[in-house]
Design a protein around this motif. Structure first.
Motif, PDB file in Angstrom:
ATOM      1  N   ARG A  87       0.797  -1.090  -0.225  1.00 38.28           N
ATOM      2  CA  ARG A  87       0.087  -0.033  -0.011  1.00 38.28           C
ATOM      3  C   ARG A  87       0.863   1.220  -0.021  1.00 38.28           C
ATOM      4  O   ARG A  87       0.643   2.034  -0.665  1.00 38.28           O
ATOM      5  N   ALA A  88       1.934   1.284   0.933  1.00 33.00           N
ATOM      6  CA  ALA A  88       2.878   2.233   0.770  1.00 33.00           C
ATOM      7  C   ALA A  88       3.541   2.680  -0.460  1.00 33.00           C
ATOM      8  O   ALA A  88       3.673   3.649  -1.087  1.00 33.00           O
ATOM      9  N   ALA A  89       3.990   1.595  -1.158  1.00 32.72           N
ATOM     10  CA  ALA A  89       4.640   1.536  -2.637  1.00 32.72           C
ATOM     11  C   ALA A  89       3.679   2.275  -3.407  1.00 32.72           C
ATOM     12  O   ALA A  89       4.007   3.114  -4.276  1.00 32.72           O
ATOM     13  N   MET A  90       2.385   1.798  -3.359  1.00 37.16           N
ATOM     14  CA  MET A  90       1.402   2.423  -4.232  1.00 37.16           C
ATOM     15  C   MET A  90       1.072   3.922  -3.985  1.00 37.16           C
ATOM     16  O   MET A  90       1.007   4.615  -4.918  1.00 37.16           O
ATOM     17  N   VAL A  91       1.016   4.314  -2.660  1.00 39.84           N
ATOM     18  CA  VAL A  91       0.734   5.599  -2.456  1.00 39.84           C
ATOM     19  C   VAL A  91       1.660   6.493  -2.769  1.00 39.84           C
ATOM     20  O   VAL A  91       1.617   7.568  -3.417  1.00 39.84           O
ATOM     21  N   TYR A  92       3.017   5.982  -2.429  1.00 43.15           N
ATOM     22  CA  TYR A  92       4.227   6.967  -2.971  1.00 43.15           C
ATOM     23  C   TYR A  92       4.410   7.146  -4.306  1.00 43.15           C
ATOM     24  O   TYR A  92       4.906   8.216  -4.815  1.00 43.15           O
ATOM     25  N   GLN A  93       4.165   6.032  -5.053  1.00 43.47           N
ATOM     26  CA  GLN A  93       4.232   6.090  -6.420  1.00 43.47           C
ATOM     27  C   GLN A  93       3.436   7.128  -7.097  1.00 43.47           C
ATOM     28  O   GLN A  93       3.574   7.821  -7.796  1.00 43.47           O
ATOM     29  N   GLN A  94       1.856   7.104  -6.599  1.00 36.41           N
ATOM     30  CA  GLN A  94       1.165   7.994  -6.972  1.00 36.41           C
ATOM     31  C   GLN A  94       1.177   9.281  -6.578  1.00 36.41           C
ATOM     32  O   GLN A  94       0.793  10.416  -7.426  1.00 36.41           O
ATOM     33  N   TRP A  95       1.882   9.657  -5.487  1.00 36.69           N
ATOM     34  CA  TRP A  95       2.151  10.905  -4.901  1.00 36.69           C
ATOM     35  C   TRP A  95       2.923  11.736  -5.772  1.00 36.69           C
ATOM     36  O   TRP A  95       3.072  12.613  -6.375  1.00 36.69           O
ATOM     37  N   ALA A  96       4.124  10.855  -6.284  1.00 36.10           N
ATOM     38  CA  ALA A  96       5.225  11.159  -7.286  1.00 36.10           C
ATOM     39  C   ALA A  96       4.661  11.703  -8.474  1.00 36.10           C
ATOM     40  O   ALA A  96       5.188  12.615  -8.972  1.00 36.10           O
ATOM     41  N   GLU A  97       3.718  10.554  -8.944  1.00 39.28           N
ATOM     42  CA  GLU A  97       3.317  10.945 -10.447  1.00 39.28           C
ATOM     43  C   GLU A  97       2.120  12.297 -10.465  1.00 39.28           C
ATOM     44  O   GLU A  97       2.134  12.811 -11.449  1.00 39.28           O
ATOM     45  N   HIS A  98       1.560  12.461  -9.327  1.00 40.00           N
ATOM     46  CA  HIS A  98       0.538  13.437  -9.257  1.00 40.00           C
ATOM     47  C   HIS A  98       0.780  14.675  -8.342  1.00 40.00           C
ATOM     48  O   HIS A  98      -0.226  15.643  -8.477  1.00 40.00           O
ATOM     49  N   SER A  99       1.918  14.711  -8.026  1.00 38.26           N
ATOM     50  CA  SER A  99       2.333  15.866  -6.826  1.00 38.26           C
ATOM     51  C   SER A  99       2.545  17.383  -7.627  1.00 38.26           C
ATOM     52  O   SER A  99       3.257  16.854  -8.708  1.00 38.26           O
ATOM     53  N   LEU A 100       2.223  18.071  -7.236  1.00 42.68           N
ATOM     54  CA  LEU A 100       3.057  19.472  -7.790  1.00 42.68           C
ATOM     55  C   LEU A 100       4.340  20.038  -6.864  1.00 42.68           C
ATOM     56  O   LEU A 100       4.801  20.882  -7.188  1.00 42.68           O
ATOM     57  N   MET A 101       4.982  18.776  -6.353  1.00 42.83           N
ATOM     58  CA  MET A 101       6.108  19.285  -5.439  1.00 42.83           C
ATOM     59  C   MET A 101       7.432  19.178  -6.654  1.00 42.83           C
ATOM     60  O   MET A 101       7.215  18.638  -7.909  1.00 42.83           O
ATOM     61  N   PRO A 102       8.460  19.769  -6.451  1.00 41.23           N
ATOM     62  CA  PRO A 102       9.638  19.798  -7.274  1.00 41.23           C
ATOM     63  C   PRO A 102      10.137  18.609  -7.724  1.00 41.23           C
ATOM     64  O   PRO A 102       9.551  17.362  -7.216  1.00 41.23           O
TER      65      PRO A 102
END
Length: 136
Positions: free
Chosen positions: A95-110
């Motif tokens: 679950r953590a791997a999936m959330v981190y991957q999604q966050w990386a793909e959809h985040s507005l972070m640098p």
């Protein structure tokens, strides 16, 4: 950022508890190593957050991260069989791997933050694979 670090620390606590309840020294050491890696993840996450947010990491929580590496509270309060513990940990790591991957793909972070979270997702996937080596 803050919630992700807290999830990693909670996972570290869970692995530490599992290590303390093992009769096999090898299995206990495995869980202690996992706990240490989760603590390192938390420290890295907070370090990245401090670089991004000069005024301090916001308290606001992104709802997608609420399930990151979440271990049910009951798992901390009762004796688990090795299989139950492995199943819970495996599920949390995936679950953590999936959330981190999604966050990386959809985040507005640098970009460097996105790269970090992609790497963190891969690390969580590796944790899952290592847990599988203990499963019957």
């Amino acid at each position: 950022i803050r919630l992700a670090a807290e999830a990693e620390l909670r996972a570290a606590d869970f692995y530490t508890q599992l290590a303390q309840n093992q009769t096999s020294e090898d299995v206990a050491q495995f869980f202690n190593n996992m706990a240490e890696e989760e603590k390192q993840h938390a420290a890295k996450i907070l370090s990245i957050g401090e670089k991004i947010f000069a005024d301090g990491i916001p308290e606001k929580v992104e709802s997608a991260l609420l399930e990151t590496e979440k271990i049910p509270q009951w798992a901390f309060t009762r004796q688990l069989s090795l299989q139950q513990a492995l199943d819970l940990a495996w599920d949390a790591e995936n679950r953590a791997a999936m959330v981190y991957q999604q966050w990386a793909e959809h985040s507005l972070m640098p970009k460097e933050v996105k790269v970090f979270f992609i790497a963190l997702a891969r690390a969580e996937e590796q944790h899952s694979q290592r847990l599988e080596t203990l499963m019957p």
